[in-house]
Scaffold this motif. Structure first.
Motif, PDB file in Angstrom:
ATOM      1  N   GLU A  87      16.708 106.769   5.109  1.00  0.00           N
ATOM      2  CA  GLU A  87      17.048 108.193   5.005  1.00  0.00           C
ATOM      3  C   GLU A  87      17.548 108.532   3.600  1.00  0.00           C
ATOM      4  OE1 GLU A  87      19.834 108.702   8.213  1.00  0.00           O
ATOM      5  OE2 GLU A  87      18.257 108.648   9.731  1.00  0.00           O
ATOM      6  N   ALA A  88      18.410 107.687   3.057  1.00  0.00           N
ATOM      7  CA  ALA A  88      18.935 107.925   1.707  1.00  0.00           C
ATOM      8  C   ALA A  88      17.816 107.835   0.671  1.00  0.00           C
ATOM      9  CB  ALA A  88      20.047 106.928   1.387  1.00  0.00           C
ATOM     10  N   LEU A  89      16.968 106.828   0.794  1.00  0.00           N
ATOM     11  CA  LEU A  89      15.863 106.672  -0.146  1.00  0.00           C
ATOM     12  C   LEU A  89      14.867 107.826  -0.011  1.00  0.00           C
ATOM     13  CD1 LEU A  89      15.496 102.848   0.326  1.00  0.00           C
ATOM     14  CD2 LEU A  89      15.914 103.959  -1.876  1.00  0.00           C
ATOM     15  N   GLY A  90      14.626 108.262   1.218  1.00  0.00           N
ATOM     16  CA  GLY A  90      13.723 109.385   1.445  1.00  0.00           C
ATOM     17  C   GLY A  90      14.241 110.660   0.794  1.00  0.00           C
ATOM     18  N   ALA A  91      15.543 110.909   0.913  1.00  0.00           N
ATOM     19  CA  ALA A  91      16.141 112.092   0.287  1.00  0.00           C
ATOM     20  C   ALA A  91      16.016 112.012  -1.232  1.00  0.00           C
ATOM     21  CB  ALA A  91      17.604 112.222   0.702  1.00  0.00           C
ATOM     22  N   HIS A  92      16.216 110.821  -1.783  1.00  0.00           N
ATOM     23  CA  HIS A  92      16.078 110.608  -3.229  1.00  0.00           C
ATOM     24  C   HIS A  92      14.645 110.909  -3.669  1.00  0.00           C
ATOM     25  CE1 HIS A  92      16.628 108.813  -7.180  1.00  0.00           C
ATOM     26  NE2 HIS A  92      15.672 107.940  -6.925  1.00  0.00           N
ATOM     27  N   LEU A  93      13.681 110.389  -2.933  1.00  0.00           N
ATOM     28  CA  LEU A  93      12.278 110.626  -3.275  1.00  0.00           C
ATOM     29  C   LEU A  93      11.905 112.098  -3.141  1.00  0.00           C
ATOM     30  CD1 LEU A  93      10.621 107.510  -1.612  1.00  0.00           C
ATOM     31  CD2 LEU A  93      11.020 107.906  -4.042  1.00  0.00           C
ATOM     32  N   GLU A  94      12.458 112.757  -2.135  1.00  0.00           N
ATOM     33  CA  GLU A  94      12.190 114.190  -1.958  1.00  0.00           C
ATOM     34  C   GLU A  94      12.719 114.994  -3.143  1.00  0.00           C
ATOM     35  OE1 GLU A  94      10.384 115.836   0.339  1.00  0.00           O
ATOM     36  OE2 GLU A  94       9.827 113.872   1.127  1.00  0.00           O
ATOM     37  N   ARG A  95      13.948 114.664  -3.590  1.00  0.00           N
ATOM     38  CA  ARG A  95      14.518 115.372  -4.744  1.00  0.00           C
ATOM     39  C   ARG A  95      13.647 115.179  -5.976  1.00  0.00           C
ATOM     40  NH1 ARG A  95      19.309 113.362  -2.638  1.00  0.00           N
ATOM     41  NH2 ARG A  95      19.279 111.610  -4.053  1.00  0.00           N
ATOM     42  N   MET A  96      13.234 113.927  -6.207  1.00  0.00           N
ATOM     43  CA  MET A  96      12.398 113.652  -7.372  1.00  0.00           C
ATOM     44  C   MET A  96      11.061 114.374  -7.264  1.00  0.00           C
ATOM     45  SD  MET A  96      12.976 109.625  -8.375  1.00  0.00           S
ATOM     46  CE  MET A  96      11.834 109.103  -7.146  1.00  0.00           C
ATOM     47  N   SER A  97      10.440 114.289  -6.091  1.00  0.00           N
ATOM     48  CA  SER A  97       9.126 114.907  -5.898  1.00  0.00           C
ATOM     49  C   SER A  97       9.183 116.417  -6.060  1.00  0.00           C
ATOM     50  CB  SER A  97       8.582 114.563  -4.512  1.00  0.00           C
ATOM     51  OG  SER A  97       8.354 113.186  -4.405  1.00  0.00           O
ATOM     52  N   ALA A  98      10.219 117.044  -5.513  1.00  0.00           N
ATOM     53  CA  ALA A  98      10.344 118.498  -5.616  1.00  0.00           C
ATOM     54  C   ALA A  98      10.438 118.934  -7.070  1.00  0.00           C
ATOM     55  CB  ALA A  98      11.561 118.981  -4.823  1.00  0.00           C
ATOM     56  N   LEU A  99      11.241 118.220  -7.850  1.00  0.00           N
ATOM     57  CA  LEU A  99      11.386 118.586  -9.252  1.00  0.00           C
ATOM     58  C   LEU A  99      10.096 118.326 -10.022  1.00  0.00           C
ATOM     59  CD1 LEU A  99      13.177 119.650 -11.523  1.00  0.00           C
ATOM     60  CD2 LEU A  99      13.819 117.283 -11.995  1.00  0.00           C
ATOM     61  N   MET A 100       9.480 117.172  -9.783  1.00  0.00           N
ATOM     62  CA  MET A 100       8.245 116.857 -10.502  1.00  0.00           C
ATOM     63  C   MET A 100       7.146 117.865 -10.161  1.00  0.00           C
ATOM     64  SD  MET A 100       9.004 114.376 -12.438  1.00  0.00           S
ATOM     65  CE  MET A 100      10.721 114.815 -12.468  1.00  0.00           C
ATOM     66  N   LEU A 155       8.122 101.366   2.610  1.00  0.00           N
ATOM     67  CA  LEU A 155       8.712 102.704   2.664  1.00  0.00           C
ATOM     68  C   LEU A 155       8.100 103.615   1.607  1.00  0.00           C
ATOM     69  CD1 LEU A 155      10.937 104.249   4.219  1.00  0.00           C
ATOM     70  CD2 LEU A 155      12.474 103.653   2.346  1.00  0.00           C
ATOM     71  N   PHE A 156       8.018 103.140   0.372  1.00  0.00           N
ATOM     72  CA  PHE A 156       7.490 103.965  -0.709  1.00  0.00           C
ATOM     73  C   PHE A 156       5.988 104.215  -0.547  1.00  0.00           C
ATOM     74  CE2 PHE A 156      11.006 102.633  -3.945  1.00  0.00           C
ATOM     75  CZ  PHE A 156      11.922 103.384  -3.233  1.00  0.00           C
ATOM     76  N   SER A 157       5.232 103.203  -0.152  1.00  0.00           N
ATOM     77  CA  SER A 157       3.786 103.408  -0.009  1.00  0.00           C
ATOM     78  C   SER A 157       3.492 104.329   1.161  1.00  0.00           C
ATOM     79  CB  SER A 157       3.047 102.083   0.141  1.00  0.00           C
ATOM     80  OG  SER A 157       3.400 101.448   1.351  1.00  0.00           O
ATOM     81  N   GLY A 158       4.274 104.259   2.230  1.00  0.00           N
ATOM     82  CA  GLY A 158       4.091 105.169   3.357  1.00  0.00           C
ATOM     83  C   GLY A 158       4.285 106.605   2.934  1.00  0.00           C
ATOM     84  N   ARG A 159       5.281 106.861   2.083  1.00  0.00           N
ATOM     85  CA  ARG A 159       5.528 108.219   1.592  1.00  0.00           C
ATOM     86  C   ARG A 159       4.430 108.635   0.612  1.00  0.00           C
ATOM     87  NH1 ARG A 159       9.743 111.024   2.235  1.00  0.00           N
ATOM     88  NH2 ARG A 159      11.457 110.286   3.468  1.00  0.00           N
ATOM     89  N   ARG A 160       3.999 107.717  -0.204  1.00  0.00           N
ATOM     90  CA  ARG A 160       2.992 108.044  -1.215  1.00  0.00           C
ATOM     91  C   ARG A 160       1.656 108.387  -0.560  1.00  0.00           C
ATOM     92  NH1 ARG A 160       3.071 103.917  -5.679  1.00  0.00           N
ATOM     93  NH2 ARG A 160       4.896 105.097  -6.252  1.00  0.00           N
ATOM     94  N   LEU A 161       1.338 107.696   0.533  1.00  0.00           N
ATOM     95  CA  LEU A 161       0.081 107.958   1.217  1.00  0.00           C
ATOM     96  C   LEU A 161       0.109 109.264   1.987  1.00  0.00           C
ATOM     97  CD1 LEU A 161      -0.681 104.390   2.609  1.00  0.00           C
ATOM     98  CD2 LEU A 161      -1.798 105.543   0.699  1.00  0.00           C
ATOM     99  N   SER A 162       1.301 109.750   2.302  1.00  0.00           N
ATOM    100  CA  SER A 162       1.480 111.007   3.047  1.00  0.00           C
ATOM    101  C   SER A 162       0.644 111.031   4.315  1.00  0.00           C
ATOM    102  CB  SER A 162       1.130 112.217   2.168  1.00  0.00           C
ATOM    103  OG  SER A 162       1.955 112.264   1.047  1.00  0.00           O
TER     104      SER A 162
END
Length: 184
Positions: A87-100, A155-162
């Motif tokens: 959950e913490a890592l997902g929130a971090h990735l969401e923040r980064m993705s939103a800004l990028m 975790l990261f590849s699952g998010r990247r693949l969407s």
């Protein structure tokens, strides 16, 4: 307030504006959000590009996620520890993705002012997750650091693949801890 404190205050005020407006955010909006005059922006940053770079660096910093992982109680079951970390890592990735996404509306890549820190950031995250596995080391098939790397990769590849097939953190953690084979 010192220059670095002022810069930090401005960056934290601008991050949500960048996500909402992208690079079209105005200095008037920035000043209003930060509670400062427009001229103060340019005493802290030479131009908007430097401010946007500082915002990108802040968004990419892993400090918040590392603090959140460090707060996870190690006396919880491993599955719960990993769920909280996901959950913490997902929130971090969401923040980064939103800004990028906000800074790249045209699809043109901006240079990342933090490319050299990516490896260090990933290493720090892996070390933090390793700590979550360590209390159960006697029961693990692989060393804690290898499992941490595997967890982050999944975790990261699952998010990247969407993937829209329902594969989320819970499923990744379940397969990591219990394998791919069901009861036979």
């Amino acid at each position: 307030m010192g220059v670095e404190e002022r810069r930090s205050m401005i960056v934290h005020a601008v991050l949500p504006l960048l996500v909402e407006h992208g690079p079209a955010v105005t200095t008037s909006q920035i000043a209003r959000a930060a509670g400062i005059g427009e001229g103060t922006i340019f005493r802290a940053f030479k131009d908007k590009e430097e401010l946007f770079d500082a915002c990108t660096v802040e968004a990419l910093r892993p400090d918040h996620v590392l603090d959140a992982i460090a707060e996870i109680p190690l006396d919880q079951p491993l599955e719960q520890r990993l769920t909280e970390a996901a959950e913490a890592l997902g929130a971090h990735l969401e923040r980064m993705s939103a800004l990028m996404a906000a800074l790249h509306p045209t699809g043109k890549g901006r240079r990342s002012p933090m490319k050299l820190g990516r490896r260090e950031s990933l290493t720090a995250m892996r070390e933090a997750v390793t700590e979550l596995f360590t209390p159960d080391q006697a029961h693990l098939r692989l060393p804690a650091d290898q499992l941490a790397s595997l967890f982050l990769a999944l975790l990261f590849s699952g998010r990247r693949l969407s993937l829209d097939d329902g594969l989320g953190a819970h499923e990744i953690i379940d397969v990591l801890l219990h394998g791919a084979l069901g009861d036979t």
